[in-house]
Every structure is written in structure tokens, then in C-alpha cells.
Scaffold this active site. Structure first.
Site: not given
Ligand code: NAP
Length: 297
Positions: A77, A138, A140, A258
């Protein structure tokens, strides 16, 4: 159009697709091919697995092959941005592009994830203006949600994350986007959630916690936290009903998952590519096709 489940392909067929790695689990073909068939458009939508290091080749190749548009998913992305002719201001602010639209001389990049979330929320009767918005995570997506919240006039934006520094960085950025003299965003470490001020939050769950296969997990278990949440939105879509949603409901709040965000990011991309307007009935049809592809009844 051919018979059920069969699309006629000829010399006029327009091609769209999604590039990612991995891309094999994508539900987007179910959305777009359903829309194309229902609208009688001669268009097919195909997944493209792009190997690491080839995002630029894929964008240039897609343009050379006369593709009408592309979705872009993890991990490309951000990588596609240098290869665009133009970028929409919202996508530029978010710093991530999930949709490429063919224009004269190159693709224009958009982000339909946040407009998709906003359209899903509007359909569910959930507003952001004047709300105290609590964002869990916090990464993407959390950052993009925080930008959406400030743009849509949230009263307060509280970002809770395991790694506090990442939440603080987003809060600073978001305050920079707020109207002069207003600093709506602040950060809190996840482990400090018992000290949360206020008691009526719209909570948006934007961590990976609770995703398949770890469906028994929630990022916070404390019932006292959930009693402060009047509406909970989990951006996780697999499973469609998460433990976070169950905890919100058990403590008196409304909960949403979601799946609709996923649906509407696709619908908005389709509208950008074709100029079509997808009405509620057609959106429902695409939603059903997407759920069928995910084996959800
Ligand atoms: P990302 O950039 O990898 O960020 C992951 C986040 O989750 C970080 O804040 C991380 O905390 C936290 N995290 C991971 N494991 C954890 C744990 N065990 N305990 C506490 N915090 C934890 O991921 P992203 O791309 O932002 O995606 C986040 C979510 O959005 C995913 O679940 C994805 O499926 C969802 N999503 C949904 C859609 C939709 O259309 N519905 C589209 C895109 C994404 P740290 O910073 O401390 O590591």
C-alpha cells in the site's frame, strides 16, 4: 453475460484486480465480479500475486496491459506510491493507497479503506462528529482511523496501544491536522486502560488481536473498560463476530464487525473505476456474495 456463474470474456472485456502478497485469501473478486455481473458490465476482477520487490513492475505492467483499475493490499500500500501519476489528497495524508484508477498517462492512487469504514458506519447509524473516539492500536489502520476521526470532527481522540510511543506519534500527527487551537488527540498505554478518563466512547478496535485463528482473544478483557463503551467497532472481519464485540455487548454497548468496511472499500473502488453508483440493494447482493465466499451464513 453468460449463464449463472459464467462471465463471457471477449475482446472488449475490461480487467481490474488486486495485487498483494499473499493474495490467495482475498474476498474482493466476489464483491467486484458480483457488481459487474449485476450491472451488466463487461469487466472481470482477478487476484495478482506480486513477488517481493516487484510492486513498481506490477503497477507499470498493469498500466501497459490496459487494466482499468487495481486494488493494492498488504504489503504494497505504500510501495506503489512512487509509481503513480497522481495521488488523491486523502490517500496522500494517510500515506497508503489501496486503489489505482486509470487516467491519461498513469494511475491515480486513492485510499478507499477509510471512506469505506465511514460509509459502513453511516449505514449502521454510527456518527463520529462530536464523539469521544477511542482507538485500540497504533498500526497503519489505526493511524488512518485517527485521521478519519479528526477530519470528521471527533471531540476527543484517545489512542491506546501496547507500544505507547507509536500511539504518541499518531496523536501528535493528528493534532497537527486539527483546526487551529484544538488538540483533540492523546495517547495512553494499553496497560493503563483502567485510568481511562470519560465514560462514553465510540471504540474502534484496530489491532490484530482476535483474528482467526486466535478468536478467543481480546485486546482488553476488563469489564470496567467495556462499560465505558457505548459503541464498539471491530475492524477485524474474520471471524465476523469477535470476542471484542461480545464483550462490548455484554456490557451494554452496540457492536459491529469489520465485514462492511471490507465491502464498502470495494464498492467505492468499483464506483471510481466505472462511474457506477452502487445502491443499497446491490450492496446487499455483493455483501451476500462476499459472505458466501467466506462460508459465513
Ligand atoms: P499493523 O500495522 O500490523 O498494526 C497492528 C497493531 O496491533 C499494532 O498497534 C500492534 O501493537 C497491535 N497488536 C498486535 N498484537 C497485539 C497484542 N498481542 N496485544 C496488543 N496489541 C497488539 O496492522 P494494521 O495493518 O494496522 O491492521 C490492523 C487490523 O485492521 C487487522 O486486524 C486487520 O485485519 C484490520 N483491517 C481491516 C480491514 C477491513 O476492511 N475491515 C482493512 C484493513 C485492515 P504494537 O504497536 O504494540 O505492536
Amino acid at each position: 453475460m453468460g449463464g449463472k456463474g459464467f462471465m463471457k470474456i471477449d475482446g472488449y472485456t475490461r480487467v481490474c484486480g488486486v495485487m498483494g502478497n499473499p493474495v490467495e485469501h482475498t474476498m474482493s473478486p466476489a464483491i467486484h465480479n458480483t457488481l459487474a455481473q449485476a450491472l451488466g458490465e463487461n469487466l472481470v476482477y482477478i487476484p495478482f500475486h506480486v513477488p517481493a520487490g516487484h510492486a513498481g513492475d506490477a503497477v507499470r505492467g498493469a498500466y501497459a496491459l490496459n487494466l482499468l483499475g487495481m486494488n493494492v493490499t498488504v504489503p504494497y500500500k505504500r510501495d506503489v506510491v512512487p509509481f503513480l501519476k497522481e495521488i488523491d489528497p486523502l490517500a496522500e495524508t494517510i500515506g497508503a493507497v489501496n486503489t489505482l484508477v486509470r487516467t491519461e498517462g498513469g494511475f491515480k492512487g486513492y485510499n478507499t479503506d477509510m471512506p469505506g469504514l465511514y460509509r459502513a458506519m453511516s449505514e449502521d447509524g454510527v456518527g463520529i462528529e462530536g464523539e469521544d473516539v477511542l482507538i485500540l492500536g497504533a498500526g497503519g489502520v489505526a493511524r488512518a482511523v485517527a485521521i478519519l476521526a479528526v477530519r470528521k470532527g471527533a471531540r476527543r481522540i484517545l489512542i491506546l496501544n501496547r507500544t505507547l510511543e507509536k500511539a504518541q506519534r499518531i496523536a501528535r500527527e493528528v493534532n497537527g491536522l486539527a483546526p487551529a487551537g484544538v488538540q483533540p488527540a492523546s495517547a495512553l498505554a494499553l496497560e493503563e486502560c483502567a485510568t481511562l478518563p470519560g465514560d462514553r466512547y465510540l471504540a474502534i478496535q484496530a489491532t490484530n488481536v482476535g483474528m482467526f485463528p486466535k478468536t478467543e482473544d481480546a485486546v482488553i478483557e476488563d469489564a470496567a473498560f467495556y462499560r465505558k463503551v457505548h459503541t464498539g467497532y471491530d475492524l477485524v472481519f474474520n471471524p465476523p463476530r469477535t470476542r471484542f464485540m461480545a464483550l462490548v455487548e455484554e456490557n451494554g454497548g452496540r457492536a459491529f464487525g469489520g465485514l462492511k468496511m471490507l465491502l464498502y472499500q470495494g464498492i467505492i473502488a468499483y464506483e471510481l473505476w466505472t462511474g457506477a453508483q452502487v445502491d443499497a440493494g446491490l450492496a446487499e447482493k455483493a455483501y451476500a456474495a462476499m459472505k458466501e465466499a467466506m462460508h459465513i451464513s
